[in-house]
Design a protein around this motif. Sequence first.
Motif, mmCIF file in Angstrom:
data_model
loop_
_atom_site.group_PDB
_atom_site.id
_atom_site.type_symbol
_atom_site.label_atom_id
_atom_site.label_comp_id
_atom_site.label_asym_id
_atom_site.label_seq_id
_atom_site.Cartn_x
_atom_site.Cartn_y
_atom_site.Cartn_z
ATOM 1 N N ALA A 102 8.208 -1.600 13.044
ATOM 2 C CA ALA A 102 6.866 -1.400 13.488
ATOM 3 C C ALA A 102 5.743 -2.431 13.334
ATOM 4 O O ALA A 102 4.919 -2.661 14.155
ATOM 5 N N ALA A 103 5.554 -2.812 11.934
ATOM 6 C CA ALA A 103 4.856 -3.739 11.674
ATOM 7 C C ALA A 103 4.914 -5.306 12.251
ATOM 8 O O ALA A 103 4.035 -5.724 12.901
ATOM 9 N N ALA A 104 6.087 -5.559 12.367
ATOM 10 C CA ALA A 104 6.548 -6.802 13.054
ATOM 11 C C ALA A 104 6.290 -6.701 14.560
ATOM 12 O O ALA A 104 5.809 -7.507 15.131
ATOM 13 N N ALA A 105 6.868 -5.644 15.072
ATOM 14 C CA ALA A 105 6.532 -5.516 16.700
ATOM 15 C C ALA A 105 4.965 -5.417 17.141
ATOM 16 O O ALA A 105 4.754 -6.056 18.012
ATOM 17 N N LEU A 106 4.273 -4.625 16.295
ATOM 18 C CA LEU A 106 2.846 -4.597 16.670
ATOM 19 C C LEU A 106 2.207 -6.067 16.547
ATOM 20 O O LEU A 106 1.267 -6.288 17.083
ATOM 21 N N SER A 107 2.465 -6.651 15.690
ATOM 22 C CA SER A 107 2.098 -7.940 15.227
ATOM 23 C C SER A 107 2.137 -8.899 16.435
ATOM 24 O O SER A 107 1.329 -9.853 16.624
ATOM 25 N N THR A 108 3.129 -8.864 17.110
ATOM 26 C CA THR A 108 3.493 -9.726 18.355
ATOM 27 C C THR A 108 2.380 -9.542 19.276
ATOM 28 O O THR A 108 2.362 -10.372 20.270
ATOM 29 N N VAL A 109 1.911 -8.258 19.562
ATOM 30 C CA VAL A 109 0.930 -7.988 20.633
ATOM 31 C C VAL A 109 -0.545 -7.814 20.198
ATOM 32 O O VAL A 109 -1.457 -7.904 20.886
ATOM 33 N N LEU A 110 -0.824 -7.302 18.919
ATOM 34 C CA LEU A 110 -1.993 -6.941 18.283
ATOM 35 C C LEU A 110 -2.606 -7.759 17.205
ATOM 36 O O LEU A 110 -3.636 -7.577 16.874
ATOM 37 N N THR A 111 -1.777 -8.909 17.097
ATOM 38 C CA THR A 111 -2.075 -9.879 16.067
ATOM 39 C C THR A 111 -1.677 -9.235 14.724
ATOM 40 O O THR A 111 -1.641 -8.023 14.436
ATOM 41 N N ASN A 112 -1.473 -9.955 13.732
ATOM 42 C CA ASN A 112 -0.834 -9.697 12.523
ATOM 43 C C ASN A 112 -1.806 -8.696 11.471
ATOM 44 O O ASN A 112 -1.553 -7.672 10.959
ATOM 45 N N ASP A 113 -3.141 -8.948 11.493
ATOM 46 C CA ASP A 113 -4.163 -8.437 10.944
ATOM 47 C C ASP A 113 -4.454 -6.892 11.634
ATOM 48 O O ASP A 113 -4.129 -5.913 10.723
ATOM 49 N N VAL A 114 -4.392 -6.890 12.713
ATOM 50 C CA VAL A 114 -4.353 -5.480 13.398
ATOM 51 C C VAL A 114 -3.366 -4.648 13.024
ATOM 52 O O VAL A 114 -3.434 -3.612 12.853
ATOM 53 N N ALA A 115 -2.188 -5.299 13.176
ATOM 54 C CA ALA A 115 -1.038 -4.509 12.781
ATOM 55 C C ALA A 115 -0.907 -3.827 11.386
ATOM 56 O O ALA A 115 -0.675 -2.680 11.287
ATOM 57 N N LEU A 116 -1.578 -4.695 10.542
ATOM 58 C CA LEU A 116 -1.454 -4.063 9.153
ATOM 59 C C LEU A 116 -2.664 -3.226 9.079
ATOM 60 O O LEU A 116 -2.394 -2.111 8.090
ATOM 61 N N PHE A 117 -3.645 -3.005 9.660
ATOM 62 C CA PHE A 117 -4.716 -2.161 9.867
ATOM 63 C C PHE A 117 -4.070 -0.718 10.345
ATOM 64 O O PHE A 117 -4.862 0.039 10.208
ATOM 65 N N ILE A 118 -3.244 -0.759 11.225
ATOM 66 C CA ILE A 118 -2.501 0.477 11.698
ATOM 67 C C ILE A 118 -1.356 0.955 10.593
ATOM 68 O O ILE A 118 -1.491 2.155 10.372
ATOM 69 N N THR A 119 -0.662 0.022 10.144
ATOM 70 C CA THR A 119 0.566 0.521 9.419
ATOM 71 C C THR A 119 0.512 0.605 7.940
ATOM 72 O O THR A 119 0.867 1.876 7.364
ATOM 73 N N VAL A 120 -0.565 -0.089 7.427
ATOM 74 C CA VAL A 120 -0.857 0.228 5.884
ATOM 75 C C VAL A 120 -1.499 1.384 5.704
ATOM 76 O O VAL A 120 -0.971 2.167 4.658
ATOM 77 N N PRO A 121 -2.546 1.656 6.387
ATOM 78 C CA PRO A 121 -3.221 3.399 5.964
ATOM 79 C C PRO A 121 -2.301 4.349 6.142
ATOM 80 O O PRO A 121 -2.323 5.239 5.243
ATOM 81 N N LEU A 122 -1.344 4.284 6.964
ATOM 82 C CA LEU A 122 -0.285 5.443 7.335
ATOM 83 C C LEU A 122 0.822 5.386 6.136
ATOM 84 O O LEU A 122 0.871 6.326 5.318
ATOM 85 N N THR A 123 1.009 4.175 5.724
ATOM 86 C CA THR A 123 1.793 4.290 4.302
ATOM 87 C C THR A 123 1.106 4.860 3.057
ATOM 88 O O THR A 123 1.532 5.412 2.414
ATOM 89 N N LEU A 124 0.037 4.226 3.037
ATOM 90 C CA LEU A 124 -0.865 4.821 1.659
ATOM 91 C C LEU A 124 -1.203 6.158 1.773
ATOM 92 O O LEU A 124 -1.299 6.741 0.663
ATOM 93 N N THR A 125 -1.225 6.785 2.860
ATOM 94 C CA THR A 125 -1.138 8.189 2.896
ATOM 95 C C THR A 125 -0.035 9.080 2.100
ATOM 96 O O THR A 125 -0.020 10.096 1.554
ATOM 97 N N LEU A 126 1.047 8.182 2.173
ATOM 98 C CA LEU A 126 2.419 8.807 1.441
ATOM 99 C C LEU A 126 2.423 8.567 -0.181
ATOM 100 O O LEU A 126 3.142 9.371 -0.683
ATOM 101 N N ARG A 127 1.205 7.946 -0.533
ATOM 102 C CA ARG A 127 1.245 7.964 -2.059
ATOM 103 C C ARG A 127 0.955 9.352 -2.631
ATOM 104 O O ARG A 127 0.069 9.999 -2.396
ATOM 105 N N GLY A 128 1.734 9.766 -3.687
ATOM 106 C CA GLY A 128 1.588 10.992 -4.320
ATOM 107 C C GLY A 128 2.502 12.025 -3.559
ATOM 108 O O GLY A 128 2.351 13.049 -3.982
ATOM 109 N N ARG A 129 2.553 11.764 -2.348
ATOM 110 C CA ARG A 129 3.325 12.821 -1.642
ATOM 111 C C ARG A 129 4.997 12.742 -1.609
ATOM 112 O O ARG A 129 5.758 13.815 -1.447
ATOM 113 N N ALA A 130 5.268 11.649 -2.145
ATOM 114 C CA ALA A 130 6.927 11.745 -2.218
ATOM 115 C C ALA A 130 7.264 10.616 -3.272
ATOM 116 O O ALA A 130 6.331 9.709 -3.518
#
Length: 378
Positions: A93-121
């Motif tokens: 997902a991060a790789a695909a998004l970075s091709t069309v939204l730039t690498n920085d924007v892709a991280l701002f979408i996928t990383v917060p989602l990943t951080l939400t899993l912290r402490g949940r599993a």
Amino acid sequence: MPLLTTVLGLAQRLRRERFLLALLLPAVLWALVHPHDALNYPQAIDWPTLATLAALLALTQGLQSSGALAPLALRLMHHLDSPRRLALFLVLAAAALSTVLTNDVALFITVPLTLTLRGRADLPVARLVIFQAMAVNAGSLLSPIGNPQNILLWQQSGLSPAAFVAQMAPLALASLATLLALTAAVFSGQPCAPAPDAGRSATDRPLLALSCALYGLFLLALHLQQPLAGLALTLAGLAALRWRLLLKVDWPLLAVFALMFIDIQLLASLPLINTALTELAGAGETVRYLGAVGLSQLISNVPATMLLLHSQPPGALLAYAVNVGGYGFVLGSLANLIALRQLGAEGRWGAFHAWSVPLLGLNLLLGWLLLRVWPGLA
């Protein structure tokens, strides 16, 4: 009294910013020796880039604070019930998004989602974020708009978008395939159950709606090449609804980027650097390739591209080198720094470099081999 508490909190936070202070030192020392040069510091800063980063930081904070990412993360965990499956999905997902939204924007979408899993599993969240940082390096190098250095190279190369993609495709596919194989190898395939305290948090719907609307408007502002206006609209909208939210934004990261622009300009002004760049331009292909990768490691691949374009053609050799240079040291790509800053206390540089440095060596070799054997690249 609340204002004083806020100021003291920011001051205490600044004391922990060792990287920021390290970047500040050269600028201060240079200003003491050459006080007139300090007046030109604002001109060294890429203000549109800084405005874009500021708006994305604020919008990401809005989405995180809304609580909307938690249900989505839990839904992902339900369908992707092992660290390996989740990691492969997030990397792709991060790789695909970075091709069309730039690498920085892709991280701002996928990383917060990943951080939400912290402490949940029972998930290696820090490693997931690190692999996403490497994924956007692999994905963004394919596209002429995937990252800032490719935008510069594409604009000066005269290639069509399709021709640029064809030029970069061998390295992009090899790099992504390598990363996916590594991801499958290092993440466990055993199912992981959500933690006992994993519950659904309440969603702040007004904040979610506003953040999404502002995100769309900001992307429109970027399309119209008006990032400063987009930033003003973003900050005004969030401040009107939840002004305290803006205090949580990672403002020191903006200072880090501003100081990097200043320090790079100071470095480029040194006669020794200019001489070295001239000699590098006249060297053989292998030396130029290694030199561009090495320079990217020192000052990041975007400013390295800016410097090298003054003396080298915007061909495949330079494009491969500066994109490979996004791996390795955290400064190789500013996207690396953004990912680790979002990760926060878990973002140990040692853990990042344990994965990124070997990938730098592997991709450096892959890029060099492709340039030598692939018809029409070199």
